[in-house]
Each structure stands twice: as structure tokens, then as C-alpha cells.
Design an enzyme around this catalytic site. Sequence first.
Site, mmCIF file in Angstrom:
data_model
loop_
_atom_site.group_PDB
_atom_site.id
_atom_site.type_symbol
_atom_site.label_atom_id
_atom_site.label_comp_id
_atom_site.label_asym_id
_atom_site.label_seq_id
_atom_site.Cartn_x
_atom_site.Cartn_y
_atom_site.Cartn_z
ATOM 1 N N SER A 151 -4.712 2.404 13.480
ATOM 2 C CA SER A 151 -5.503 3.638 13.498
ATOM 3 C C SER A 151 -5.968 3.914 14.913
ATOM 4 O O SER A 151 -6.227 2.980 15.683
ATOM 5 C CB SER A 151 -6.721 3.517 12.579
ATOM 6 O OG SER A 151 -7.618 4.603 12.780
ATOM 7 N N GLY A 172 0.830 -1.193 0.000
ATOM 8 C CA GLY A 172 0.000 0.000 0.000
ATOM 9 C C GLY A 172 0.865 1.243 0.000
ATOM 10 O O GLY A 172 0.803 2.042 0.937
ATOM 11 N N GLY A 173 1.657 1.416 -1.063
ATOM 12 C CA GLY A 173 2.635 2.500 -1.070
ATOM 13 C C GLY A 173 2.472 3.514 -2.181
ATOM 14 O O GLY A 173 3.387 4.286 -2.442
ATOM 15 N N THR A 174 1.322 3.551 -2.833
ATOM 16 C CA THR A 174 1.188 4.421 -4.003
ATOM 17 C C THR A 174 0.611 5.796 -3.691
ATOM 18 O O THR A 174 0.565 6.656 -4.566
ATOM 19 C CB THR A 174 0.299 3.764 -5.078
ATOM 20 O OG1 THR A 174 -1.012 3.536 -4.525
ATOM 21 C CG2 THR A 174 0.904 2.453 -5.550
ATOM 22 N N GLY A 214 1.795 5.689 2.745
ATOM 23 C CA GLY A 214 2.703 4.720 2.135
ATOM 24 C C GLY A 214 3.651 5.372 1.158
ATOM 25 O O GLY A 214 4.844 5.059 1.124
ATOM 26 N N TYR A 229 -14.580 -0.688 10.384
ATOM 27 C CA TYR A 229 -13.194 -0.254 10.189
ATOM 28 C C TYR A 229 -12.410 -0.380 11.494
ATOM 29 O O TYR A 229 -11.286 -0.902 11.515
ATOM 30 C CB TYR A 229 -13.179 1.185 9.698
ATOM 31 C CG TYR A 229 -11.793 1.782 9.573
ATOM 32 C CD1 TYR A 229 -10.960 1.423 8.517
ATOM 33 C CD2 TYR A 229 -11.325 2.703 10.506
ATOM 34 C CE1 TYR A 229 -9.686 1.964 8.398
ATOM 35 C CE2 TYR A 229 -10.054 3.245 10.396
ATOM 36 C CZ TYR A 229 -9.239 2.875 9.344
ATOM 37 O OH TYR A 229 -7.975 3.415 9.234
ATOM 38 N N GLY A 271 -0.620 8.746 -0.195
ATOM 39 C CA GLY A 271 -0.731 9.059 1.220
ATOM 40 C C GLY A 271 0.471 8.661 2.042
ATOM 41 O O GLY A 271 1.623 8.928 1.689
#
Length: 253
Positions: free
Chosen positions: A137, A13-15, A19, A150, A17
Site C-alpha cells: 500500500s 484474499g481473492g473473493t 483479489g 496499518y 476487490g
Amino acid sequence: MSTYAGQKAVIIGGTMGMGLAIAKRLVEGGAEVLLTGRNPKNLKEAAAELGPSVHVVSSDLSDMDAVRALPALIEERLGGVDLLFVNAGIAELAPIAAATEDQFDRMFAVNIKGPYFTVQGLLPLLRDGGALVFTTSVADVTGTPGMSVYSATKAALWSFAQALASELVGRGIRVNAVSPGYIDTPGGGVQGITEEQLAAFQKAGDEATPLRRHGTADEVAKAALFLATEATFTTGVKLAVDGGLVQHVTAAG
């Protein structure tokens, strides 16, 4: 800068924000980085921004075939892994009375099932003495209305991280987590939110946070990298990056 020279890092999840902010700092510091994402537009933009030295891989955490295929791909591109960041996640707002089974399944698939089996598959590649950092979170303890599913996924992720820290201590692998509060990320990190809803969400966040502002993605990245590379006598810890929000909520409760 050569702060991370010789380090091989994977960001799930690095694409965008937080990440992407982690990826930028790692690349600037000389690390070899592989990041994953599932949105073609975000993948393309991340590749353009980070440059040709970064491995940008399309992989969907909700697709178990993709999850099972990822370790071989990472081994081919990087060999071993020194630093693993599990950052991917989705949030959909709904009060309990209106939450749907599809929403429940989507969030649990992306936020906990996918990460669980991704980490399981990557354990043989994670080098002894390495580090793993999860993104949880503040929602896992704040009891925020509309975020029941969530919040449950993030609480499960933190429980997983704690157990993993105990299991990997014999290999010298440290497992920690960052726990962001209200952070400036695309769409506020919430799926399907309107501009009006986002503005209200941001306003509520600023009012609830003792520092009276949102954090930045880079502030979370700095905390994650501290846990991964500098906090060498720390494992099984969740570091709040929330402007004092959790402390405030706990004290008020």
C-alpha cells in the site's frame, strides 16, 4: 483467450476487490485458480461469479491452524503452484492516541503474520521459475493520519517481500509487489467505516491523487499480472498503482 493456459495460480484474499479482479483475469486467460477468503458471503458470491472450475477455499489468515492446513489443501487441489498472489489485508482507522491493542493485533495478524507463514508453508509448492506478487500500500510511505498500525503492517510486508526476493533468486522465483493508492473497492478497503466517512475518504483521495480519481480493482490486477507473468527480468520491485500519489507526496516533502 489462453494467455495463462497451463498456469496454476493461488490468490490469498481473492473473493472481493483487487483479489477478485486478479482471479477474473486469470480465469479468462485459462489458468487454474484457487482463491481464499474468510467471509462466507464473499466466498459464495465469488464461487458463483467465477464458475465451477475455480477452487474457492475458506481460510482465515488470523487463524494459524488454518494457515498451517492450507498447503496440504492446495497441494491436493492443484499440485504445484506457478503464480502466488498475497492480497489479503484489513485496515482499521484510528489516531495513535485512540488505537487499541485489539486493533493492533488484528491488523498484524492478517496483514503480516498470516501472510508470512502462509508463504513459508507454500514455498515447497511454488515451482522454480514461478512468481510471487504481494499487495502492499502507498500507506507504507505516506504517513497518513489514522493509519499508523496499518501502515506499519504494510511496511513490514514489503520488507518481507524484499528479503524473500533475495532468498528465492536461486530458484528463479521472482518476488515483487504492487502498491495501490486510493482504489475503488468495497468500503474503500477500510473496516467499519460509515457511508459519510467513506464519502469523505474518497473525496480526500481524489483531491490528493494527481490523476484526480480513484483507481479500479482491474487496474491493480493488470499491474499484478504484469509483474507475475510479463516482467520476467524484474524481482524485488514495488510498483506503485496510485495515480502518481507517492511521487507527489515525495516531491512535496
